[in-house]
Design a protein around this motif. Structure first.
Motif, PDB file in Angstrom:
ATOM      1  N   SER A 117       0.818  -1.215   0.000  1.00 12.39           N
ATOM      2  CA  SER A 117       0.000   0.000   0.000  1.00 12.39           C
ATOM      3  C   SER A 117       0.849   1.262   0.000  1.00 12.39           C
ATOM      4  N   GLY A 118       1.771   1.352   0.945  1.00 13.63           N
ATOM      5  CA  GLY A 118       2.618   2.538   1.024  1.00 13.63           C
ATOM      6  C   GLY A 118       3.508   2.675  -0.202  1.00 13.63           C
ATOM      7  N   PHE A 119       4.013   1.538  -0.683  1.00 10.67           N
ATOM      8  CA  PHE A 119       4.854   1.546  -1.882  1.00 10.67           C
ATOM      9  C   PHE A 119       4.075   2.064  -3.078  1.00 10.67           C
ATOM     10  N   THR A 120       2.873   1.521  -3.276  1.00 15.52           N
ATOM     11  CA  THR A 120       2.036   1.940  -4.399  1.00 15.52           C
ATOM     12  C   THR A 120       1.689   3.423  -4.304  1.00 15.52           C
ATOM     13  N   ALA A 121       1.346   3.896  -3.109  1.00 17.47           N
ATOM     14  CA  ALA A 121       1.016   5.311  -2.921  1.00 17.47           C
ATOM     15  C   ALA A 121       2.219   6.192  -3.227  1.00 17.47           C
ATOM     16  N   ASP A 122       3.407   5.813  -2.733  1.00 18.24           N
ATOM     17  CA  ASP A 122       4.601   6.628  -2.973  1.00 18.24           C
ATOM     18  C   ASP A 122       4.983   6.655  -4.448  1.00 18.24           C
ATOM     19  N   VAL A 123       4.835   5.526  -5.136  1.00 13.69           N
ATOM     20  CA  VAL A 123       5.140   5.485  -6.566  1.00 13.69           C
ATOM     21  C   VAL A 123       4.175   6.388  -7.331  1.00 13.69           C
ATOM     22  N   ALA A 124       2.883   6.303  -7.000  1.00  7.98           N
ATOM     23  CA  ALA A 124       1.888   7.134  -7.683  1.00  7.98           C
ATOM     24  C   ALA A 124       2.149   8.617  -7.435  1.00  7.98           C
ATOM     25  N   LEU A 125       2.446   8.983  -6.192  1.00 13.51           N
ATOM     26  CA  LEU A 125       2.685  10.394  -5.874  1.00 13.51           C
ATOM     27  C   LEU A 125       3.972  10.904  -6.507  1.00 13.51           C
ATOM     28  N   ALA A 126       5.010  10.056  -6.585  1.00 14.26           N
ATOM     29  CA  ALA A 126       6.250  10.461  -7.250  1.00 14.26           C
ATOM     30  C   ALA A 126       6.009  10.697  -8.732  1.00 14.26           C
TER      31      ALA A 126
END
Length: 135
Positions: free
Chosen positions: A43-52
């Motif tokens: 979850s956190g990985f996916t969110a950080d990738v999307a926001l980056a």
């Protein structure tokens, strides 16, 4: 060098986006990538990738997006041409309803109308398939 991940800043993420759906293989690859980058879950990985990506810190070639754009442009061109054909059909209908038309004109108009129906149906089918996939 170990990549750094987002550290907890005291602001908890509370807004849920999704659900995101993945195939079994995609989910396994996502879990592996998250683990390699020091994340406990995806979850956190996916969110950080999307926001980056949104912030422009990296870019990716998104062929699905390009395919949708091309499909949209193609449909727009076809609809413009269909509109032009429709104008011609209206002119033909007007001529057929007058007394100055040859007798075989009605047969040709029926054939043209049938072709227009087939084109419209063919254009509707891919759009309906996309809507079903999006749902």
């Amino acid at each position: 060098m170990q990549p750094t991940i987002r550290r907890f800043t005291g602001t908890k993420r509370t807004v849920r986006v999704g659900p995101l759906l993945f195939t079994g293989d995609e989910h396994a690859a996502l879990q592996e990538a998250a683990s390699e980058h020091g994340y406990k879950g995806v979850s956190g990985f996916t969110a950080d990738v999307a926001l980056a990506f949104v912030a422009g810190r990296f870019t990716a070639n998104l062929p699905l997006s390009e395919d949708r754009r091309r499909t949209h442009m193609f449909r727009a061109q076809v609809l413009r041409e269909l509109n032009r054909i429709g104008v011609n059909v209206n002119q033909i209908a007007r001529a057929l309803n007058s007394d100055f038309t040859p007798p075989d004109g009605r047969d040709r108009l029926d054939e043209l109308h049938h072709l227009l129906d087939l084109i419209a149906q063919a254009l509707r089918e891919p759009a309906e398939a996309e809507e079903e996939q999006a749902a």
